[in-house]
Design an enzyme around this catalytic site. Structure first.
Site, short mmCIF file in Angstrom:
data_model
loop_
_atom_site.label_atom_id
_atom_site.label_comp_id
_atom_site.label_asym_id
_atom_site.label_seq_id
_atom_site.Cartn_x
_atom_site.Cartn_y
_atom_site.Cartn_z
N GLU A 296 0.84 -1.20 0.00
CA GLU A 296 0.00 0.00 0.00
C GLU A 296 0.87 1.25 0.00
O GLU A 296 2.08 1.19 0.22
CB GLU A 296 -0.93 -0.01 1.22
CG GLU A 296 -1.92 -1.14 1.16
CD GLU A 296 -2.85 -1.19 2.37
OE1 GLU A 296 -3.82 -1.96 2.31
OE2 GLU A 296 -2.60 -0.49 3.38
N ASN A 297 0.22 2.39 -0.23
CA ASN A 297 0.91 3.67 -0.29
C ASN A 297 -0.03 4.73 0.24
O ASN A 297 -1.24 4.65 0.03
CB ASN A 297 1.29 3.95 -1.75
CG ASN A 297 2.22 5.12 -1.89
OD1 ASN A 297 1.82 6.26 -1.71
ND2 ASN A 297 3.46 4.84 -2.23
N ALA B 186 -0.51 7.59 -0.85
CA ALA B 186 -1.23 8.08 -2.03
C ALA B 186 -1.92 6.85 -2.63
O ALA B 186 -1.38 6.16 -3.49
CB ALA B 186 -0.27 8.72 -3.03
N TYR B 187 -3.12 6.55 -2.11
CA TYR B 187 -3.80 5.28 -2.28
C TYR B 187 -3.71 4.62 -3.66
O TYR B 187 -3.40 3.44 -3.75
CB TYR B 187 -5.27 5.41 -1.85
CG TYR B 187 -5.98 4.08 -1.83
CD1 TYR B 187 -5.68 3.13 -0.86
CD2 TYR B 187 -6.92 3.77 -2.80
CE1 TYR B 187 -6.32 1.90 -0.84
CE2 TYR B 187 -7.56 2.54 -2.79
CZ TYR B 187 -7.25 1.61 -1.82
OH TYR B 187 -7.87 0.40 -1.81
N CYS C 73 -0.96 -4.63 -6.07
CA CYS C 73 -1.58 -5.88 -5.64
C CYS C 73 -0.54 -7.01 -5.56
O CYS C 73 0.48 -6.98 -6.26
CB CYS C 73 -2.67 -6.28 -6.62
SG CYS C 73 -4.06 -5.14 -6.69
N GLU D 295 -0.86 -10.00 -6.73
CA GLU D 295 -0.76 -10.69 -8.02
C GLU D 295 0.21 -9.98 -8.95
O GLU D 295 1.00 -10.61 -9.65
CB GLU D 295 -2.14 -10.77 -8.70
CG GLU D 295 -3.18 -11.52 -7.89
CD GLU D 295 -4.01 -10.64 -6.96
OE1 GLU D 295 -5.19 -10.96 -6.79
OE2 GLU D 295 -3.49 -9.64 -6.43
N CYS E 80 -8.64 -8.65 -8.26
CA CYS E 80 -9.41 -7.50 -8.73
C CYS E 80 -9.48 -7.53 -10.25
O CYS E 80 -8.81 -8.33 -10.91
CB CYS E 80 -8.78 -6.20 -8.23
SG CYS E 80 -7.22 -5.76 -9.03
#
EC number: 3.5.4.5
Length: 136
Positions: free
Chosen positions: A48-49, A51-52, A57, A59, A90
């Site tokens: 994650e970051n 800055a979303y 992911c 994968e 996703c």
């Protein structure tokens, strides 16, 4: 079709890499492990970051590791998340997987207790667009 020994190896690799996931915002750690047709296993975790949208992911990480090794085709991939709901790839990752997999490639969805469900790429992304559409 993949054998149970390979499933166990994918689960072990996905579980191990999931422990290293960087998920300080969601707390939702995911691990993914794939196997190529020659039996090599590659794994990745979600990152994650703040800055979303620029996180990645699990994968995508596993696919990058595979591509970095020079491999271009996966036979199966396992995605491991927690919680009661299935942690399926996703939409973007379904397309990423499709780039390197045939429609009958196996997608295993797992939780900490083991494999919960098996799909094929075609099950998760029917009538997909892939390299063959471009004559490759």
């Amino acid at each position: 079709m993949i054998d149970e020994e390979t499933v166990a190896a994918l689960f072990a690799a996905g579980s191990a890499v999931r422990e290293n996931a960087y998920a300080p915002y969601s707390g939702f750690r995911v691990g993914a492990a794939l196997v190529t047709s020659d039996g090599a296993i590659h794994a990745g975790c979600n990152v994650e970051n703040a800055a979303y949208p620029v996180g990645s992911c699990a994968e995508a990480g596993a696919l990058s590791a595979m591509a970095g090794s020079g491999a271009r085709r996966l036979a199966a991939i396992l995605v491991l998340g927690e919680g009661d709901a299935l942690c399926t790839p996703c939409g973007a990752c379904r397309q990423r997987i499709r780039e390197f997999a045939a429609g009958d490639a196996v997608v295993l969805v797992a939780g900490p207790e083991g494999v919960r469900r098996r799909f094929t790429v075609d099950d998760l992304l029917p009538e997909s667009f892939g390299p063959d559409n471009l004559g490759r």
